[in-house]
Scaffold this active site. Structure first.
Site, PDB file in Angstrom:
ATOM      1  N   LYS A  49       0.841  -1.207   0.000  1.00 47.74           N
ATOM      2  CA  LYS A  49       0.000   0.000   0.000  1.00 47.74           C
ATOM      3  C   LYS A  49       0.868   1.247   0.000  1.00 47.74           C
ATOM      4  CE  LYS A  49      -3.730  -2.582   2.106  1.00 47.74           C
ATOM      5  NZ  LYS A  49      -4.412  -3.034   3.318  1.00 47.74           N
ATOM      6  N   GLN A  93      -5.206  -1.946   9.513  1.00 42.71           N
ATOM      7  CA  GLN A  93      -4.890  -3.216   8.857  1.00 42.71           C
ATOM      8  C   GLN A  93      -5.380  -4.384   9.719  1.00 42.71           C
ATOM      9  OE1 GLN A  93      -3.335  -3.619   5.726  1.00 42.71           O
ATOM     10  NE2 GLN A  93      -3.929  -5.731   6.065  1.00 42.71           N
ATOM     11  N   ASP A 116     -11.561   2.288   3.752  1.00 39.35           N
ATOM     12  CA  ASP A 116     -11.751   0.840   3.575  1.00 39.35           C
ATOM     13  C   ASP A 116     -13.244   0.507   3.493  1.00 39.35           C
ATOM     14  OD1 ASP A 116      -9.712  -0.929   3.168  1.00 39.35           O
ATOM     15  OD2 ASP A 116      -9.178  -1.151   5.279  1.00 39.35           O
TER      16      ASP A 116
END
Ligand code: NDP
Length: 277
Positions: A49, A93, A116
């Site tokens: 990322k 994450q 997200d």
């Protein structure tokens, strides 16, 4: 023989487009990534990322928390990032250490920074068909359908896997394009029976070779989300790629399919959050 959907190539195209937008519109997007604990795979995902951010022109800041982090410490950090005007997107994450409540953490991320798409507000928006942040994996898969002119209207789509990050939002995305959607999971009685007339199959299980060629209809579109390791330690998906690619009309490879698209769509969501600001 199936056409291979090249996620790697499409993801690159998306990153280049985003870079152009960032430059032309003079944007300065910034993504904050929280990595809590020491999951090795997570470290690799976060590195990927970070690389993609570099390419697009997104500032990337990593927040490393030890596995002894308390829920309060995690929520306090999210709070701080929520208030930081420089930060457009916050990503937590997963997985996070056992004992911490990830749902509560997702809920804490302000919806406008929830790149997200896991905050219940954005989940709800996706369900009612309003514009919000769509989780990156299903979003990337929808981009693949678009790029390869795969029409979903009236098609029978079967998703194998019902997680909050892939299976469930995938179902909403497919519904929004008028597919008829079935979601299977570990308690599904007869997976083969469910799959036998599927025009589109999305495998998001996390088990190697769980989808075999005799389960797939001739000409089906097969999307493999799974990320597993084979006996030699090589990355592989959930579907038997060799055999199914003889039967399907389109198929995604692992690696080089859904994975890079997930990262590209994260970039798109961060740029969107920055523009919305
Ligand atoms: P989860 O473990 O959260 O969900 C797996 C799902 O598969 C569950 O719904 C489970 O059922 C179901 N399942 C398990 N065994 C079977 C079976 N034998 N038959 C049918 N269904 C079964 O995983 P995720 O959704 O997070 O991820 C799935 C895979 O996708 C993993 O390999 C992951 O690494 C990968 N992934 C890849 C991404 C990418 O960008 N390429 C992004 C995200 C994930 P039940 O609910 O009943 O337990």
């Amino acid at each position: 023989m199936a056409e291979i959907i090249n996620g790697k190539e499409l993801a690159k195209e998306i990153r280049l487009n985003l870079k152009e937008i960032v430059e032309k519109e003079n944007l300065s997007p910034k993504l904050a990534v929280i990595l809590c604990g020491d999951d090795e795979a997570s470290k690799v995902y976060v590195r990927n990322k970070s690389k993609a951010c570099d390419e697009v022109g997104i500032e990337f800041e990593e927040f490393l928390l030890p596995s002894t982090t308390t829920q309060k410490e995690l929520l306090d950090l999210i709070d701080k990032l929520n208030q930081d005007k420089e930060i457009d997107g916050i990503l937590l994450q997963s997985p996070i250490p056992k004992g911490l409540n990830i749902e509560e953490a997702f809920e804490k991320i302000r919806p406008e920074k929830d790149v997200d798409g896991f905050n219940p507000y954005n989940v709800g928006k996706l369900c009612i068909g309003e514009d919000g942040f769509i989780p990156c994996t299903p979003y990337g898969i929808m981009k693949m359908f678009e790029k390869y002119n795969i029409n979903l209207e009236g098609k029978k789509a079967v998703i194998v896997g019902r997680s909050n990050i892939v299976g469930k939002p995938m179902a909403q995305c497919l519904l929004s394009k008028n597919a008829t959607v079935t979601i299977c999971h570990s308690r599904t009685k007869d997976l083969k029976e469910e799959l036998k007339d599927a025009d589109v199959v999305i495998a998001a299980v996390g088990k190697r070779n769980v989808i075999k060629a005799d389960m797939i209809k001739e000409g089906a579109v097969v999307i493999d989300v799974g990320m597993n390791r084979n006996d030699e330690g090589k990355l592989c998906g959930d579907v038997d790629f060799e055999e199914i690619s003889e039967k399907a009309s389109f198929i995604t490879p692992v690696p080089g399919g859904v994975g890079p698209m997930t990262v590209a769509m994260l970039m798109e969501n961060v740029v969107k959050a920055c523009k919305n600001k």
